[in-house]
Enzyme design. Structure first.
Site, short mmCIF file in Angstrom:
data_model
loop_
_atom_site.label_atom_id
_atom_site.label_comp_id
_atom_site.label_asym_id
_atom_site.label_seq_id
_atom_site.Cartn_x
_atom_site.Cartn_y
_atom_site.Cartn_z
N GLU A 94 -1.34 2.95 9.48
CA GLU A 94 -0.41 3.73 8.67
C GLU A 94 -0.69 3.51 7.20
O GLU A 94 -1.12 2.43 6.78
CB GLU A 94 1.03 3.33 9.01
CG GLU A 94 1.39 3.73 10.44
CD GLU A 94 2.79 3.32 10.88
OE1 GLU A 94 3.33 3.99 11.77
OE2 GLU A 94 3.34 2.34 10.36
N CYS A 107 -0.06 3.05 -0.61
CA CYS A 107 -0.05 1.74 0.04
C CYS A 107 -0.96 1.87 1.26
O CYS A 107 -0.65 2.62 2.19
CB CYS A 107 1.37 1.38 0.42
SG CYS A 107 1.48 -0.15 1.37
N CYS A 114 -2.69 -7.08 12.60
CA CYS A 114 -2.86 -8.20 11.67
C CYS A 114 -2.97 -9.48 12.48
O CYS A 114 -2.32 -9.63 13.51
CB CYS A 114 -1.67 -8.29 10.72
SG CYS A 114 -1.89 -9.47 9.38
N CYS A 118 3.34 -13.56 10.47
CA CYS A 118 4.54 -13.72 9.64
C CYS A 118 5.76 -13.26 10.44
O CYS A 118 5.78 -12.16 10.98
CB CYS A 118 4.40 -12.92 8.35
SG CYS A 118 2.96 -13.41 7.38
N CYS A 121 7.61 -9.81 9.65
CA CYS A 121 6.83 -8.60 9.45
C CYS A 121 6.55 -7.88 10.77
O CYS A 121 6.08 -8.49 11.73
CB CYS A 121 5.51 -8.95 8.76
SG CYS A 121 4.48 -7.51 8.45
N CYS A 339 7.88 -2.03 3.09
CA CYS A 339 7.11 -3.26 3.28
C CYS A 339 7.45 -3.91 4.61
O CYS A 339 8.62 -4.13 4.92
CB CYS A 339 7.47 -4.30 2.22
SG CYS A 339 6.83 -4.00 0.61
N1 SAH Z 1 -1.20 -9.42 4.37
C1 SAH Z 1 -1.00 -9.01 3.01
C2 SAH Z 1 -0.78 -7.54 2.89
C3 SAH Z 1 0.52 -7.06 3.55
S1 SAH Z 1 1.53 -6.70 2.25
C4 SAH Z 1 0.09 -9.82 2.39
O1 SAH Z 1 0.74 -10.57 3.10
O2 SAH Z 1 0.26 -9.78 1.18
C5 SAH Z 1 3.05 -6.47 2.84
C6 SAH Z 1 4.07 -7.13 1.93
O3 SAH Z 1 5.34 -6.91 2.51
C7 SAH Z 1 3.88 -8.61 1.84
O4 SAH Z 1 4.29 -9.09 0.59
C8 SAH Z 1 4.81 -9.09 2.92
O5 SAH Z 1 5.17 -10.42 2.77
C9 SAH Z 1 5.97 -8.15 2.74
N2 SAH Z 1 6.79 -7.99 3.93
C10 SAH Z 1 6.45 -8.15 5.21
N3 SAH Z 1 7.48 -7.89 6.02
C11 SAH Z 1 8.52 -7.56 5.24
C12 SAH Z 1 9.85 -7.15 5.48
N4 SAH Z 1 10.32 -7.04 6.72
N5 SAH Z 1 10.64 -6.85 4.43
C13 SAH Z 1 10.15 -6.93 3.17
N6 SAH Z 1 8.90 -7.30 2.87
C14 SAH Z 1 8.09 -7.61 3.89
#
Ligand code: SAH
Length: 346
Positions: A94, A107, A114, A118, A121, A339
């Site tokens: 996406e 984005c 991945c 996390c 996420c 995000c």
């Molecule tokens: N793997 C990379 C790129 C993904 S970026 C990274 O971690 O930076 C996606 C961003 O959204 C990251 O900053 C991640 O921590 C954040 N993120 C992930 N899940 C989220 C959520 N449920 N709500 C808000 N931010 C989130």
């Protein structure tokens, strides 16, 4: 079948020129085709109207163009657009277009799924299927640029690698894609308008500094306390904060580029004074900016956005320490485009 034929966009310009010479044609033909492939983003050989039919057929016999296909497009009530993008092997990633008054940001994803885990996420639940190729990353940007012109009458202005995947675990392909995006032979965008966001792979941050990259770096920190960070980002056990910090110091020394931290404050997880103090200690070695991102719920409520008092405490303590803070509202939540919400639901 496409599996036998080579993806023509895996070839460099020089290789393409050499191919045409080998075919008894002029090297210049390679330049023309290269321009079609990248600058004009042709999806098919038959689109290459200044190339003879015989040559197009010959190309057809040797190569494929594995162009992505925007499968479904969803538009949010706030203007955000989400693309579900089908890859040549049927897998889906996406990408998102985020319009604001002054910019339109793409984005983009760097991997299918991945490998990091996390806890907050949604992409983490997909597991990593494979890395994206440089052209698959490039195509996402081209698709969003087109949509930006179509829906908002302006070209794309910024790119963030904050879609699916960990860009630094697909470093070579991400760099190749950015080379094309910034090249006059591609989209000619300024690297200053590109942000690569990482969960923090120390070795690769150092490599990036050594490679003299010119795009910006964002680090998804979420906690500057090892115990807390490991509980929500388990790979922190392998790459602890001290290693990350050392790599970031190296990055700053070499590039003199300000570092941005992405940070969500959760209720009962990192919403105490000691959490802010640790963050300040962690990032004060270099000019820093902290983006406090709104949490986008992905689950059954294990994680909750912290209170506005907690956010205010972060803001005032960081500002008192000369750290720039922004509080970022989410965009595209109604279509799962915010995000951490990219999970191929459609
Ligand atoms: N793997 C990379 C790129 C993904 S970026 C990274 O971690 O930076 C996606 C961003 O959204 C990251 O900053 C991640 O921590 C954040 N993120 C992930 N899940 C989220 C959520 N449920 N709500 C808000 N931010 C989130």
């Amino acid at each position: 079948m496409s599996t036998q034929k080579k993806d023509i966009r895996a070839l460099t310009k020089e290789q393409l020129r050499a191919f045409f010479v080998k075919q008894g044609d002029k090297a210049f033909r390679g330049d023309q085709v290269y321009e079609w492939l990248w600058q004009k983003s042709a999806h098919k050989f038959e689109d290459m109207t200044n190339i003879s039919l015989a040559t197009r057929t010959m190309l057809e016999n040797h190569f494929v163009i594995n162009h992505i296909k925007v499968d479904t497009l969803q538009r949010s009530s706030d203007g955000t657009v989400k693309n579900a993008v089908r890859l040549h092997d049927g897998l889906i990633v996406e990408s998102v277009l985020i319009p604001t008054k002054s910019r339109t940001t793409a984005c983009v994803s760097s991997q299918v799924g991945c490998s990091l885990d996390c806890k907050f996420c949604a992409t983490a639940r997909l597991k990593r299927m494979r890395n994206l190729n440089p052209d698959e990353i490039y195509d996402q940007v081209v698709a969003i640029d087109k949509e930006s012109r179509l829906y908002f009458n302006r070209p794309l202005s910024n790119i963030v690698f904050m879609g699916m995947g960990e860009p630094l675990m697909n470093y070579n392909n991400v760099i190749k894609a950015i080379d094309k995006i910034t090249s006059p032979e591609g989209l000619a965008m300024s690297p200053k308008r590109i942000v690569v966001s990482t969960s923090g792979v120390p070795k690769m941050i150092k490599k990036m500094a050594d490679d003299g990259v010119r795009f910006k770096l964002a680090v998804s920190l979420h906690s500057a306390i090892d115990e807390v960070r490991t509980s929500i980002m388990p790979f922190n056990a392998t790459f602890p904060l001290s290693d990350l910090r050392e790599a970031l110091e190296y990055w700053y020394k070499k590039t003199k580029n300000r570092i941005t931290y992405e940070y969500v404050v959760w209720d009962g997880i990192n919403d105490k004074k000691k959490d802010v103090e640790a963050l300040i200690q962690f990032c004060k070695f270099a000019p820093s900016k902290v983006n406090l991102i709104e949490y986008n719920p992905i689950d059954d409520g294990e994680f909750q956005q912290a209170s506005s008092e907690a956010i205010d405490m972060y803001t005032s303590m960081l500002e008192a320490n000369n750290i720039t803070v922004t509080v970022r509202r989410s965009r595209g939540k109604d279509i799962d485009a915010a995000c951490g919400q990219l999970a191929n639901k459609t």
